[in-house]
Write a protein that holds these residues in place. Structure first.
Motif, short mmCIF file in Angstrom:
data_model
loop_
_atom_site.label_atom_id
_atom_site.label_comp_id
_atom_site.label_asym_id
_atom_site.label_seq_id
_atom_site.Cartn_x
_atom_site.Cartn_y
_atom_site.Cartn_z
N LEU A 131 -3.17 9.76 -1.60
CA LEU A 131 -1.97 9.23 -0.96
C LEU A 131 -1.58 10.06 0.26
O LEU A 131 -1.27 9.51 1.33
CB LEU A 131 -0.81 9.21 -1.97
CG LEU A 131 0.52 8.64 -1.47
CD1 LEU A 131 0.36 7.18 -1.08
CD2 LEU A 131 1.60 8.79 -2.54
N LYS A 135 -1.84 8.82 4.29
CA LYS A 135 -0.70 8.85 5.20
C LYS A 135 -1.02 9.68 6.44
O LYS A 135 -0.65 9.31 7.57
CB LYS A 135 0.53 9.42 4.49
CG LYS A 135 1.81 9.33 5.32
CD LYS A 135 3.00 9.87 4.57
CE LYS A 135 4.29 9.67 5.37
NZ LYS A 135 4.22 10.21 6.74
N TYR A 138 -3.30 7.68 8.67
CA TYR A 138 -2.52 6.59 9.29
C TYR A 138 -1.65 7.12 10.42
O TYR A 138 -1.62 6.55 11.52
CB TYR A 138 -1.66 5.92 8.22
CG TYR A 138 -0.79 4.82 8.76
CD1 TYR A 138 -1.28 3.52 8.89
CD2 TYR A 138 0.54 5.06 9.13
CE1 TYR A 138 -0.49 2.50 9.39
CE2 TYR A 138 1.34 4.04 9.62
CZ TYR A 138 0.81 2.77 9.76
OH TYR A 138 1.62 1.75 10.26
N THR A 161 -1.76 -0.75 6.75
CA THR A 161 -0.32 -0.47 6.53
C THR A 161 0.11 -0.95 5.14
O THR A 161 0.83 -0.24 4.43
CB THR A 161 0.52 -1.17 7.61
OG1 THR A 161 0.10 -0.73 8.91
CG2 THR A 161 2.00 -0.84 7.43
N ASP A 162 -0.33 -2.14 4.76
CA ASP A 162 0.04 -2.69 3.46
C ASP A 162 -0.57 -1.90 2.30
O ASP A 162 0.00 -1.87 1.20
CB ASP A 162 -0.41 -4.16 3.36
CG ASP A 162 0.34 -5.06 4.33
OD1 ASP A 162 1.43 -4.64 4.80
OD2 ASP A 162 -0.17 -6.15 4.64
N SER A 163 -1.71 -1.26 2.53
CA SER A 163 -2.40 -0.55 1.45
C SER A 163 -1.86 0.86 1.22
O SER A 163 -2.26 1.50 0.24
CB SER A 163 -3.90 -0.47 1.76
OG SER A 163 -4.14 0.41 2.85
N LEU A 164 -0.99 1.34 2.09
CA LEU A 164 -0.52 2.72 1.96
C LEU A 164 0.31 2.97 0.71
O LEU A 164 0.45 4.11 0.27
CB LEU A 164 0.30 3.10 3.20
CG LEU A 164 -0.49 3.29 4.50
CD1 LEU A 164 0.44 3.68 5.63
CD2 LEU A 164 -1.57 4.36 4.32
N GLN A 165 0.90 1.92 0.14
CA GLN A 165 1.69 2.09 -1.08
C GLN A 165 0.82 2.56 -2.25
O GLN A 165 1.25 3.39 -3.06
CB GLN A 165 2.39 0.77 -1.44
CG GLN A 165 3.36 0.26 -0.39
CD GLN A 165 4.51 1.22 -0.18
OE1 GLN A 165 4.97 1.89 -1.13
NE2 GLN A 165 4.99 1.32 1.05
N ALA A 166 -0.37 2.02 -2.31
CA ALA A 166 -1.32 2.41 -3.37
C ALA A 166 -2.72 2.43 -2.77
O ALA A 166 -3.53 1.52 -3.00
CB ALA A 166 -1.25 1.44 -4.55
N CYS A 171 -9.65 1.56 1.60
CA CYS A 171 -8.58 0.99 2.42
C CYS A 171 -8.81 1.18 3.92
O CYS A 171 -8.23 0.44 4.73
CB CYS A 171 -7.22 1.54 2.00
SG CYS A 171 -6.97 3.29 2.30
#
Length: 215
Positions: A131, A135, A138, A161-166, A171
């Motif tokens: 994680l 970040k 990114y 961007t959408d995959s950064l949560q999990a 990714c």
């Protein structure tokens, strides 16, 4: 009786050469800038060639810290193998270091750094580390405020961007594939044709012959 009028055309700007002779200035500014750029490029790459124990590849730095072994200049036959494929270059630590220096001279070293960061990211096992690394990648290469933004399309950027949560190990795959293609199709052929690379491929005898020829 009319007096003759003599028109004298003044010569263009002139400069003095190293021997003190006056030379007519015929080189335009774009040409001078290109010559200066090529001279700087040659200086950068020659510096790397002469200081092969100071790698700029982050992966090589990490490897050297763990193993305490400096990179050695490759043999001509080993260097020639890099021209067989882009993957052959990427799997060699010295080749990556040299190629990154070439990318830096063309102001696009972020491509190699992003590719290396993705390779490291895919080896990460801990979900918490994954994680934080996702970040960091990114923020540095992908996000709207990224200082070293890579060239990817908006759809790929949104997917990341959408995959950064999990985040998952894959990714960044689409972006990494895009950057890989840019390096392989654009910069890699120029690197293989560069004087720096050609010098690496020469034997000691060939290098000495060139030195004698250029005297």
């Amino acid at each position: 009786m009319q007096s003759a009028v003599i028109l004298r055309v003044s010569p263009g700007p002139a400069h003095t050469d190293r021997t003190g002779h006056i030379c007519q200035e015929t080189v335009d500014k774009p040409t001078r800038r290109r010559r200066a750029y090529l001279k700087d490029l040659k200086s950068r790459l020659n510096y790397l060639l002469q200081n092969s124990n100071a790698p700029s590849d982050p992966a090589s730095k990490q490897h050297n810290k763990k193993n305490n072994t400096p990179l050695s200049r490759p043999s001509p036959s080993e260097a020639r193998s890099w021209s067989e494929s882009f993957d052959a270059l990427l799997t060699n630590k010295y080749a990556r270091t040299a190629f990154r220096a070439f990318l830096k001279s063309e102001f696009c070293e972020e491509n190699m750094d992003f590719w290396l960061a993705c390779e490291d990211f895919k080896q990460t096992k801990s979900s918490s580390k994954m994680l934080s690394k996702a970040k960091k990648i990114y923020d540095e290469f992908v996000g709207p405020e990224a200082l070293r933004e890579i060239n990817i399309d908006s759809n790929t950027r949104e997917m990341i961007t959408d995959s950064l949560q999990a985040p998952t190990p894959s990714c960044f795959d689409a972006a990494q594939k895009r950057v890989y293609g840019l390096m392989m199709n654009n910069t890699y052929p120029r690197f293989i044709q560069s004087e720096f690379y050609q010098n690496l491929c020469k034997t000691t005898e060939e290098t000495q012959e060139d030195a004698q020829w250029n005297r």
